[in-house]
Structure formats: structure tokens, C-alpha cells
Design an enzyme around this catalytic site. Structure first.
Site, PDB file in Angstrom:
ATOM      1  N   THR A 145     -13.207  -0.683 -16.381  1.00 42.33           N
ATOM      2  CA  THR A 145     -13.297  -1.768 -15.391  1.00 42.33           C
ATOM      3  C   THR A 145     -13.374  -3.109 -16.092  1.00 42.33           C
ATOM      4  OG1 THR A 145     -14.560  -2.731 -13.561  1.00 42.33           O
ATOM      5  CG2 THR A 145     -15.829  -1.433 -15.164  1.00 42.33           C
ATOM      6  N   SER A 146     -12.740  -4.119 -15.483  1.00 40.11           N
ATOM      7  CA  SER A 146     -12.779  -5.462 -16.061  1.00 40.11           C
ATOM      8  C   SER A 146     -14.132  -6.122 -15.816  1.00 40.11           C
ATOM      9  CB  SER A 146     -11.666  -6.331 -15.463  1.00 40.11           C
ATOM     10  OG  SER A 146     -11.794  -6.367 -14.055  1.00 40.11           O
ATOM     11  N   VAL A 186     -10.460  -0.339 -23.250  1.00 41.41           N
ATOM     12  CA  VAL A 186      -9.553  -0.703 -24.334  1.00 41.41           C
ATOM     13  C   VAL A 186      -9.759  -2.150 -24.789  1.00 41.41           C
ATOM     14  CG1 VAL A 186      -7.743   0.988 -23.807  1.00 41.41           C
ATOM     15  CG2 VAL A 186      -7.710  -1.220 -22.649  1.00 41.41           C
ATOM     16  N   CYS A 245      -8.832   0.830  12.242  1.00 43.83           N
ATOM     17  CA  CYS A 245      -8.456  -0.209  13.199  1.00 43.83           C
ATOM     18  C   CYS A 245      -8.831  -1.574  12.650  1.00 43.83           C
ATOM     19  CB  CYS A 245      -9.172   0.042  14.526  1.00 43.83           C
ATOM     20  SG  CYS A 245      -8.820  -1.248  15.731  1.00 43.83           S
ATOM     21  N   CYS A 259      -3.020   1.054  16.139  1.00 46.34           N
ATOM     22  CA  CYS A 259      -4.155   1.865  16.587  1.00 46.34           C
ATOM     23  C   CYS A 259      -3.963   2.246  18.052  1.00 46.34           C
ATOM     24  CB  CYS A 259      -5.431   1.039  16.422  1.00 46.34           C
ATOM     25  SG  CYS A 259      -6.926   1.882  16.944  1.00 46.34           S
ATOM     26  N   ASP A 272      -7.929   5.711  -5.270  1.00 46.88           N
ATOM     27  CA  ASP A 272      -6.831   6.673  -5.435  1.00 46.88           C
ATOM     28  C   ASP A 272      -7.205   8.137  -5.202  1.00 46.88           C
ATOM     29  OD1 ASP A 272      -8.172   7.347  -7.860  1.00 46.88           O
ATOM     30  OD2 ASP A 272      -6.884   6.025  -9.057  1.00 46.88           O
ATOM     31  N   TYR A 307       0.836  -1.214   0.000  1.00 47.65           N
ATOM     32  CA  TYR A 307       0.000   0.000   0.000  1.00 47.65           C
ATOM     33  C   TYR A 307       0.868   1.260   0.000  1.00 47.65           C
ATOM     34  CZ  TYR A 307      -4.407  -2.348  -0.108  1.00 47.65           C
ATOM     35  OH  TYR A 307      -5.478  -3.084  -0.552  1.00 47.65           O
ATOM     36  N   ARG A 353       2.050   1.815  -3.455  1.00 45.28           N
ATOM     37  CA  ARG A 353       0.979   2.389  -4.277  1.00 45.28           C
ATOM     38  C   ARG A 353       0.708   3.843  -3.892  1.00 45.28           C
ATOM     39  NH1 ARG A 353      -3.843  -1.488  -3.681  1.00 45.28           N
ATOM     40  NH2 ARG A 353      -4.841   0.023  -5.053  1.00 45.28           N
ATOM     41  N   HIS A 390     -14.870   0.904  -2.819  1.00 43.77           N
ATOM     42  CA  HIS A 390     -13.822   0.064  -2.213  1.00 43.77           C
ATOM     43  C   HIS A 390     -12.911   0.844  -1.260  1.00 43.77           C
ATOM     44  CE1 HIS A 390     -14.385  -2.915  -5.810  1.00 43.77           C
ATOM     45  NE2 HIS A 390     -15.320  -3.043  -4.883  1.00 43.77           N
TER      46      HIS A 390
HETATM   47  C1  BJW Z   1      -8.614   0.699 -19.631  1.00 48.11           C
HETATM   48  C2  BJW Z   1      -7.444   1.439 -19.801  1.00 48.11           C
HETATM   49  C3  BJW Z   1      -7.577   2.742 -20.328  1.00 48.11           C
HETATM   50  C4  BJW Z   1      -6.907  -0.482 -18.944  1.00 48.11           C
HETATM   51  N1  BJW Z   1      -8.783   3.210 -20.635  1.00 48.11           N
HETATM   52  N2  BJW Z   1      -9.792   1.163 -19.969  1.00 48.11           N
HETATM   53  C5  BJW Z   1     -15.731 -16.599  -5.900  1.00 48.11           C
HETATM   54  C6  BJW Z   1     -14.652 -16.745  -5.029  1.00 48.11           C
HETATM   55  C7  BJW Z   1     -14.319 -15.741  -4.118  1.00 48.11           C
HETATM   56  C8  BJW Z   1     -15.044 -14.592  -4.025  1.00 48.11           C
HETATM   57  C9  BJW Z   1     -16.110 -14.441  -4.888  1.00 48.11           C
HETATM   58  C10 BJW Z   1     -16.457 -15.437  -5.805  1.00 48.11           C
HETATM   59  N3  BJW Z   1     -17.519 -14.997  -6.516  1.00 48.11           N
HETATM   60  C11 BJW Z   1     -17.840 -13.769  -6.087  1.00 48.11           C
HETATM   61  C12 BJW Z   1     -16.997 -13.421  -5.101  1.00 48.11           C
HETATM   62  C13 BJW Z   1     -17.015 -12.146  -4.373  1.00 48.11           C
HETATM   63  C14 BJW Z   1     -15.865 -11.230  -4.739  1.00 48.11           C
HETATM   64  C15 BJW Z   1     -15.693 -11.223  -6.253  1.00 48.11           C
HETATM   65  O1  BJW Z   1     -16.370 -10.537  -6.972  1.00 48.11           O
HETATM   66  N4  BJW Z   1     -14.734 -11.986  -6.758  1.00 48.11           N
HETATM   67  C16 BJW Z   1     -14.557 -12.133  -8.210  1.00 48.11           C
HETATM   68  C17 BJW Z   1     -13.118 -11.793  -8.573  1.00 48.11           C
HETATM   69  C18 BJW Z   1     -14.942 -13.538  -8.586  1.00 48.11           C
HETATM   70  N5  BJW Z   1     -16.234  -9.922  -4.223  1.00 48.11           N
HETATM   71  C19 BJW Z   1     -15.997  -9.575  -2.974  1.00 48.11           C
HETATM   72  O2  BJW Z   1     -15.383 -10.294  -2.218  1.00 48.11           O
HETATM   73  C20 BJW Z   1     -16.550  -8.236  -2.518  1.00 48.11           C
HETATM   74  N6  BJW Z   1     -17.242  -8.389  -1.306  1.00 48.11           N
HETATM   75  C21 BJW Z   1     -18.319  -9.185  -1.202  1.00 48.11           C
HETATM   76  O3  BJW Z   1     -18.798  -9.780  -2.141  1.00 48.11           O
HETATM   77  O4  BJW Z   1     -18.826  -9.230   0.064  1.00 48.11           O
HETATM   78  C22 BJW Z   1     -19.896 -10.142   0.355  1.00 48.11           C
HETATM   79  C23 BJW Z   1     -20.112 -10.065   1.849  1.00 48.11           C
HETATM   80  C24 BJW Z   1     -21.364  -9.710   2.313  1.00 48.11           C
HETATM   81  C25 BJW Z   1     -21.582  -9.653   3.681  1.00 48.11           C
HETATM   82  C26 BJW Z   1     -20.549  -9.926   4.566  1.00 48.11           C
HETATM   83  C27 BJW Z   1     -19.299 -10.261   4.098  1.00 48.11           C
HETATM   84  C28 BJW Z   1     -19.076 -10.336   2.721  1.00 48.11           C
HETATM   85  C29 BJW Z   1     -15.429  -7.252  -2.213  1.00 48.11           C
HETATM   86  C30 BJW Z   1     -14.613  -6.921  -3.428  1.00 48.11           C
HETATM   87  C31 BJW Z   1     -13.474  -5.984  -3.023  1.00 48.11           C
HETATM   88  C32 BJW Z   1     -12.512  -5.736  -4.172  1.00 48.11           C
HETATM   89  N7  BJW Z   1     -11.343  -5.099  -3.669  1.00 48.11           N
HETATM   90  C33 BJW Z   1     -10.320  -4.661  -4.582  1.00 48.11           C
HETATM   91  C34 BJW Z   1      -9.145  -4.071  -3.760  1.00 48.11           C
HETATM   92  C35 BJW Z   1      -9.564  -2.703  -3.207  1.00 48.11           C
HETATM   93  C36 BJW Z   1      -8.506  -2.067  -2.391  1.00 48.11           C
HETATM   94  C37 BJW Z   1      -7.273  -1.700  -3.186  1.00 48.11           C
HETATM   95  O5  BJW Z   1      -7.329  -0.974  -4.196  1.00 48.11           O
HETATM   96  O6  BJW Z   1      -6.212  -2.150  -2.774  1.00 48.11           O
HETATM   97  O7  BJW Z   1     -10.848  -3.693  -5.472  1.00 48.11           O
HETATM   98  S1  BJW Z   1      -9.736  -5.953  -5.687  1.00 48.11           S
HETATM   99  C38 BJW Z   1      -9.572  -4.917  -7.099  1.00 48.11           C
HETATM  100  O8  BJW Z   1     -10.549  -5.265  -8.113  1.00 48.11           O
HETATM  101  C39 BJW Z   1      -9.964  -3.514  -6.604  1.00 48.11           C
HETATM  102  C40 BJW Z   1     -10.718  -2.983  -7.784  1.00 48.11           C
HETATM  103  O9  BJW Z   1     -11.536  -1.890  -7.377  1.00 48.11           O
HETATM  104  C41 BJW Z   1     -11.480  -4.183  -8.255  1.00 48.11           C
HETATM  105  C42 BJW Z   1     -11.961  -4.071  -9.685  1.00 48.11           C
HETATM  106  O10 BJW Z   1     -10.904  -3.946 -10.555  1.00 48.11           O
HETATM  107  P1  BJW Z   1     -11.010  -2.968 -11.819  1.00 48.11           P
HETATM  108  O11 BJW Z   1     -11.130  -1.577 -11.341  1.00 48.11           O
HETATM  109  O12 BJW Z   1     -12.063  -3.450 -12.731  1.00 48.11           O
HETATM  110  O13 BJW Z   1      -9.536  -3.103 -12.430  1.00 48.11           O
HETATM  111  P2  BJW Z   1      -8.928  -4.241 -13.412  1.00 48.11           P
HETATM  112  O14 BJW Z   1      -7.462  -4.130 -13.344  1.00 48.11           O
HETATM  113  O15 BJW Z   1      -9.527  -5.554 -13.138  1.00 48.11           O
HETATM  114  O16 BJW Z   1      -9.440  -3.813 -14.848  1.00 48.11           O
HETATM  115  C43 BJW Z   1      -8.988  -2.638 -15.493  1.00 48.11           C
HETATM  116  C44 BJW Z   1      -9.780  -2.485 -16.766  1.00 48.11           C
HETATM  117  O17 BJW Z   1      -9.421  -1.264 -17.377  1.00 48.11           O
HETATM  118  C45 BJW Z   1      -9.543  -3.597 -17.808  1.00 48.11           C
HETATM  119  O18 BJW Z   1     -10.789  -4.014 -18.334  1.00 48.11           O
HETATM  120  C46 BJW Z   1      -8.716  -2.911 -18.889  1.00 48.11           C
HETATM  121  O19 BJW Z   1      -9.005  -3.419 -20.183  1.00 48.11           O
HETATM  122  C47 BJW Z   1      -9.190  -1.497 -18.757  1.00 48.11           C
HETATM  123  N8  BJW Z   1      -8.222  -0.465 -19.160  1.00 48.11           N
HETATM  124  N9  BJW Z   1      -6.364   0.716 -19.448  1.00 48.11           N
HETATM  125  C48 BJW Z   1      -9.861   2.417 -20.509  1.00 48.11           C
HETATM  126  N10 BJW Z   1      -6.465   3.533 -20.560  1.00 48.11           N
HETATM  127 ZN    ZN Z   2      -8.443   0.233  17.466  1.00 42.19          ZN
END
Ligand code: BJW
Ligand code: ZN
Length: 252
Positions: free
Chosen positions: A198-199, A224, A129, A158, A106, A69, A72, A121
Site C-alpha cells: 500500500t502507498s 517495492v 442503489c 435499481c 478484487d 469498473y 477492471r 473499500h
Molecule cells: C507493491 C508491488 C508489489 C506495487 N509488491 N508492493 C484532502 C483532500 C481530499 C480528501 C482528503 C484529504 N485529506 C484526507 C482526505 C480523505 C481521503 C484521503 O485519504 N485522501 C488522500 C489521498 C489525501 N479519504 C477518503 O476520502 C476516505 N473517506 C473518508 O475519509 O471519509 C470521511 C467521511 C466521514 C464521514 C462522512 C463522510 C466522509 C475514503 C477513501 C476511499 C478510497 N477509495 C479508493 C477506491 C476504492 C474503489 C475502487 O477500487 O475503485 O480506494 S481510491 C484507491 O486508493 C483505492 C485503494 O484502496 C486506495 C489505496 O491505494 P493502495 O491500495 O495503497 O494502492 P496504490 O496504487 O496507491 O499503492 C500501491 C502500492 O503497492 C505502492 O506503494 C507500490 O510501491 C506498491 N507495490 N507493486 C509489493 N509487487
Molecule cells: Zn434503489
């Protein structure tokens, strides 16, 4: 090359739209030099970003997760919002009903002038904490980074004695109820929904454009590459967000 006909059609729909919702992902910040999660540069040392964004990774090795982190934060602290962020801020100022939902941590939308950003997110510039005593504070390690190396690598603690963790949402963790409620309402109530850089793999965020489709909105993908959302999108604008969005906004 941006599809001119698609852009023309979208301009008409946006002019008539009462409510517009936009959801962004890591791709919108790519042109600012912030690595995406799943791209070729989405790796850090020997770890994939998605392996480190988990509660298990933090429980196993909090120092490693904080190092990632802080690395980043260094990149993001030096990055500037790009023309894509600025175009969305201008779009917001000219649209009465406008919601900006982001999966990014970010803060670049806010730095570009966007208001009321729904951060699904969390935010990399806050820490909270890990035990859940309620403490939320500015994250340590903000740029400029002038602390000694030992402090930079230490895991912050904390005031209750537990570890502090980044105030972000990891895999398996629930999103903030108020944030997801706002985002769902925006998706279900909009005329046009733009999914930018977003992917469309991570739920519940990836479900938002699908809710918009179901509610009858025009869903537009700006990316893209193809994603699982592509077959559901009414309009697909292939290209970089930093080029497509200013081009779109300038025609409105
Ligand atoms: C361009 C470009 C340019 C490039 N112009 N485009 C099976 C197993 C395990 C878990 C699950 C499962 N099925 C479902 C789940 C749940 C899970 C999930 O969805 N998993 C999938 C991967 C399968 N989800 C969760 O766990 C979520 N929580 C949840 O469901 O809770 C339920 C619950 C309820 C009650 C109690 C308890 C639980 C939470 C998800 C949290 C995601 N966190 C992260 C990290 C955040 C912190 C950090 O930044 O460090 O979030 S992971 C990461 O992925 C980050 C992002 O926000 C997120 C999405 O990624 P994003 O933004 O789409 O980026 P990329 O890199 O994937 O894609 C970039 C895109 O841009 C691409 O398409 C490129 O082509 C494009 N691109 N250049 C335009 N110039
Ligand atoms: Zn605390």
C-alpha cells in the site's frame, strides 16, 4: 533481494505473537496482473484511477465510471490469486488471533482461501442503489462477459428507478462503520502489524499502521518502494509481496 536478517527477526516475533494483523493494498495484487492505482500503469485512457473513484465523477458521467469498473472487472475476473495471497491464507490458518484487512475490492484474498476479510473499500463484484434505497446486488458485467456491447455500456438501474453504482468506497465517502471498527480494534490489539503493498496515502486506512505503532506493535512494511509509512515501520521488507510473503511464511 530480501533482507535475511530482518526476515529472521520477524520470524521470531511472529512465532511469539498472539495476535497478528495484516493490511493489504493494490500492490499485493500486482503480481496477479491487476493494475495499482498510483503506479505507472495506474492510468485508464486519459483518466487517472483516482479521478474516477469519486462521487463527482459518477454524478458527471456514470457511464464512464461503469465502463472503468467493467474494464477492471474483466481484468480481475481473469486474474488468479498469487503466492502472496496464498501465503496470507496459510498464515491465517496457523495463527489464532489473525485479522486480514484489505483496501482492495478484487476479492482475491477470499479466492485464495482467506476468511473473515475486512474489506475497507467494498467489493467490485457488488452494486448498490446510488440513491440509497438499500438494494445491494451482484454487479452486472461479471466475467465471462458475453452481453452485447450496448448492454455492457449501459448504466444499470435499481428497481426503485435510481442508478446502481459499484458497491465501493469513493473519495469523500465514509467507510462502513462496522468494518472500520473491526480494523481499528485489530490494529490497536495486535502484536505484529504487516502493511503490504500500500502507498499508505489514503486515510483512514493509512492511519491503521500508525495506530498499531502507538499501541506498541511491531509494524512491518512489505513494499517495492518507500512510502510515508516507511519511517514508522520497525521492519521494512523491500520486495514484491508475491515473493516476500511466501518466503516469510515458509520459515515460520
Ligand atoms: C507493491 C508491488 C508489489 C506495487 N509488491 N508492493 C484532502 C483532500 C481530499 C480528501 C482528503 C484529504 N485529506 C484526507 C482526505 C480523505 C481521503 C484521503 O485519504 N485522501 C488522500 C489521498 C489525501 N479519504 C477518503 O476520502 C476516505 N473517506 C473518508 O475519509 O471519509 C470521511 C467521511 C466521514 C464521514 C462522512 C463522510 C466522509 C475514503 C477513501 C476511499 C478510497 N477509495 C479508493 C477506491 C476504492 C474503489 C475502487 O477500487 O475503485 O480506494 S481510491 C484507491 O486508493 C483505492 C485503494 O484502496 C486506495 C489505496 O491505494 P493502495 O491500495 O495503497 O494502492 P496504490 O496504487 O496507491 O499503492 C500501491 C502500492 O503497492 C505502492 O506503494 C507500490 O510501491 C506498491 N507495490 N507493486 C509489493 N509487487
Ligand atoms: Zn434503489
Amino acid at each position: 533481494m530480501i533482507d535475511d536478517q530482518a526476515l529472521h527477526h520477524l520470524v521470531g516475533r511472529l512465532r511469539r505473537a498472539r495476535v497478528v494483523a495484516v493490511m493489504t493494498g493494490a500492490g499485493i495484487s500486482a503480481e496477479s496482473g491487476v493494475p495499482t492505482f498510483r503506479g505507472a500503469d495506474g492510468l485508464w485512457r486519459h483518466y487517472s484511477a483516482t479521478d474516477l473513484a469519486t462521487p463527482d465523477a459518477f454524478a458527471r458521467d456514470p457511464g464512464l465510471v461503469w465502463q472503468w469498473y467493467r474494464w477492471r472487472q474483466g481484468i480481475i475476473g481473469r486474474a488468479q490469486p498469487n503466492p502472496g495471497h496464498f501465503a496470507l491464507a496459510r498464515l491465517q490458518s496457523r495463527t489464532t488471533g489473525f485479522s486480514l484487512i484489505t483496501q482492495n475490492v478484487d476479492g482475491l484474498h477470499q479466492r485464495a482461501g482467506s476468511a473473515n476479510v475486512i474489506e475497507l473499500h467494498g467489493n467490485i463484484w457488488r452494486a448498490r442503489c446510488a440513491r440509497g434505497c438499500g438494494v445491494v446486488q451482484d454487479a452486472p458485467g461479471q466475467a465471462p462477459r458475453e452481453e452485447p456491447v450496448a448492454e455492457r455500456d449501459a448504466v444499470p438501474v435499481c428497481r426503485c428507478g435510481a442508478l446502481l453504482r459499484p458497491d465501493v468506497v469513493w473519495f469523500g465517502e465514509a467507510l462502513d462503520d462496522a468494518c472500520i471498527d473491526l480494523a481499528v480494534r485489530a490494529a490497536e490489539g495486535c502484536d505484529v502489524f504487516l502493511a503490504v503493498g500500500t502507498s499508505a496515502l489514503v486515510y483512514p486506512a493509512a492511519g491503521l499502521p500508525l495506530l498499531a505503532v502507538k499501541a506498541g506493535a511491531l509494524v512491518v512494511e512489505v513494499n517495492v518502494d518507500d512510502t510515508p509509512l516507511t519511517p514508522h515501520a520497525g521492519i521494512v521488507l523491500r520486495g514484491k509481496a508475491a515473493e516476500v510473503l511466501p518466503s516469510l511464511e515458509s520459515r515460520l
